[in-house]
Design an enzyme around this catalytic site. Structure first.
Site, mmCIF file in Angstrom:
data_model
loop_
_atom_site.group_PDB
_atom_site.id
_atom_site.type_symbol
_atom_site.label_atom_id
_atom_site.label_comp_id
_atom_site.label_asym_id
_atom_site.label_seq_id
_atom_site.Cartn_x
_atom_site.Cartn_y
_atom_site.Cartn_z
ATOM 1 N N GLU A 259 87.271 50.638 -3.687
ATOM 2 C CA GLU A 259 86.688 51.736 -2.908
ATOM 3 C C GLU A 259 87.497 53.016 -3.082
ATOM 4 O O GLU A 259 88.714 53.028 -2.925
ATOM 5 C CB GLU A 259 86.644 51.346 -1.428
ATOM 6 C CG GLU A 259 86.077 52.414 -0.513
ATOM 7 C CD GLU A 259 86.123 52.025 0.951
ATOM 8 O OE1 GLU A 259 85.542 52.747 1.773
ATOM 9 O OE2 GLU A 259 86.752 50.989 1.278
ATOM 10 N N LYS A 317 76.901 54.121 0.219
ATOM 11 C CA LYS A 317 77.109 53.234 1.363
ATOM 12 C C LYS A 317 76.153 53.566 2.498
ATOM 13 O O LYS A 317 76.041 54.711 2.927
ATOM 14 C CB LYS A 317 78.562 53.353 1.836
ATOM 15 C CG LYS A 317 78.938 52.376 2.938
ATOM 16 C CD LYS A 317 80.416 52.506 3.317
ATOM 17 C CE LYS A 317 80.803 51.503 4.385
ATOM 18 N NZ LYS A 317 82.223 51.635 4.786
ATOM 19 N N CYS A 369 83.165 47.941 1.660
ATOM 20 C CA CYS A 369 83.996 47.682 2.833
ATOM 21 C C CYS A 369 83.255 46.929 3.934
ATOM 22 O O CYS A 369 82.806 45.816 3.761
ATOM 23 C CB CYS A 369 84.561 49.015 3.330
ATOM 24 S SG CYS A 369 85.753 48.873 4.676
#
Length: 485
Positions: A259, A317, A369
């Site tokens: 990430e 995301k 995540c």
């Protein structure tokens, strides 16, 4: 005494989860809470449920202190206060679970309440915790069973189904201890043992089909501290770290950077990205990297995953971390954002429908995540994807049990879908997870390296992927109806 017992029972429950993995505690701790609740009037059950929750989340989720204090620039008293408030709010879920449980079920037959109402109500409140206030789907009972025979139920009923079975066994343990008749004790023992036998048998049933050809993969663990990572003066050093590990391993079919491995917008490093893309194509390698994405037309910033080389796609995301990646537009939240000075804390969520991401002709499901912790969201976006990629940066919680807990969650997602899962992190725990939810290979934390391994694309769907959680919902409804017989 009952209040102290509730607090202790909650405080020991995190030991059932990673990194401790003492999974039998997941049966004993809720059984103690059940015994306490059945002896409590509604308001007392609320209080004792809150104590259980405070012990549970205080021991299992207080790692937020590290990111607040070390990276949010909050002094110790303020960081402690925020952490306590965080745990306080989470404990309210179990408090109101206890209140409602006592109101609805305390006066029903003890056997029916323990066997049916308790497990059903437990899962209902786990689900509520996953959706209210953006959700905190952490430390669900079922995650503790990733290494037990009960994992066999994962591809059928998922995390909520396993949580239901764990709470059911807890109810059986309560009845085993409190029943005075031998035949009832024997029946409870059978009901405790039977799920383990069935679960063990289910582990031998393949629900999906792995491909015949393996793909060699490499996950780069850069081990770059948060402050260095976001320092403009260290940008060249950061890029060099990831490139140097990659340059030596172009023989891998897929290489993954974690990430925000590139901590700057693509427009600002376009020359580097073009050269990297060209070199990856020359070696027939697909390279994917976490990178912040800036849309000039909308002036919005996204947390992204970009595919270069032998592949294509850009993932944005969808589910952002509240107060970590997104703030509301209120004045108070804007002041908090300025005070804590957290990098990438004002992001926009990506759209629900996005272009498919493909590497070497293989469609895969990307998650960034925290997203991997949402069971239904993963199912809804998996479709025909043949493996899963999670990029993460757990350096926000360095030195805590959070990275191990999140890796355990990723293991459950791999098991539920019977897909290989590549778990790429900045500081660890980087890992390759098999379709059985087992960690095939993992890298030690806080080391710079490239973790190598092999995966196979997987086709087909598990029962959970076909039916989603509708069977579990049906079982919960039946359990609740049986309670009122």
């Amino acid at each position: 005494m009952n209040s102290v017992l509730a607090l202790i029972a909650g405080a020991i429950l995190p030991l059932a989860f990673a990194p401790f993995n003492w999974f039998p505690i997941a049966f004993v701790s809720p059984a103690i809470l059940l015994a306490v609740w059945l002896r409590s009037r509604p308001l007392v059950a609320w209080w004792r449920g809150w104590l259980f929750g405070f012990g549970f989340f205080g021991a299992g989720a207080s790692w937020v202190y590290v990111s607040i204090h070390h990276f949010g620039n909050a002094n110790v008293p303020l960081a402690v206060l925020i952490t306590v408030l965080f745990v306080f709010v989470l404990a309210l879920f179990i408090a109101f679970q206890g209140l409602s449980f006592s109101l609805f079920f305390r006066k029903r037959k003890a056997a029916l309440t323990a066997l049916f109402a308790f497990p059903a109500w437990w899962v209902v409140w786990e689900w509520l915790r996953s959706i209210l206030f953006t959700g905190f789907p952490w430390l669900f009972l079922g995650y503790s069973q990733i290494n037990s025979p009960l994992k066999g139920f994962g591809p059928l009923f998922g995390i909520y189904g396993i949580s239901l079975i764990v709470a059911f066994i807890s109810g059986c343990i309560y009845l085993l201890v409190t029943s005075k008749k031998l035949n009832k004790k024997i029946m409870c023992l059978i009901l405790i043992i039977l799920p383990f036998i069935v679960g063990w048998v289910l582990t031998f049933i393949p629900w999906t089909r792995p491909g015949s050809e393996s793909v060699r993969v490499g996950l780069v663990q850069g081990n770059i501290g948060q402050r260095l990572k976001w320092d403009p003066d260290t940008l060249y050093s950061t890029l060099h770290t990831y490139y140097s590990e990659t340059q030596k391993n172009w023989d891998h079919g897929i290489i993954v950077w974690p990430e925000a491995a590139i901590p700057i917008y693509p427009q600002q490093v376009s020359v580097f990205l073009q050269a990297l893309d060209k070199e990856a194509k020359q070696h027939n390698t697909a390279l994917m990297t976490g990178i912040p994405i800036y849309h000039e037309k909308t002036n919005k910033v996204f947390n992204g995953l970009m595919v270069l080389g032998d592949g294509h796609g850009l993932y944005l995301k969808r589910h952002l971390v509240p107060f970590g990646e997104s703030f509301t537009s209120s004045k108070i939240c804007n002041l908090l954002m300025k005070y804590f000075d957290i990098p990438m804390s004002d992001l926009s969520p990506g759209p629900e429908d996005q272009e498919p991401t493909v590497v070497k002709g293989i469609p895969f499901a990307p998650f960034i995540c925290y997203e991997i912790a949402y069971p239904t969201e993963v199912l809804n976006h998996l479709s025909n994807k043949q493996f899963i990629v999670v990029v993460n940066d757990d350096s926000w919680f360095a030195g805590t049990i959070a990275p191990a807990q999140q890796l355990q969650i990723a293991q459950m997602r791999a098991l539920e879908t019977e897909r290989y899962l590549l778990y790429s992190t900045n500081t660890g725990i980087t890992a390759i997870i098999s379709p059985e939810g087992k960690i095939v290979k993992s890298a030690p934390q806080n080391q710079r390296l490239l973790l190598t391994g092999q995966i196979k694309p997987v086709t087909g769907k598990t029962p959970l992927m076909r039916w989603n959680y509708y069977p579990v919902v049906g079982i919960i409804i039946i359990f609740l109806l049986l309670t009122f017989l």
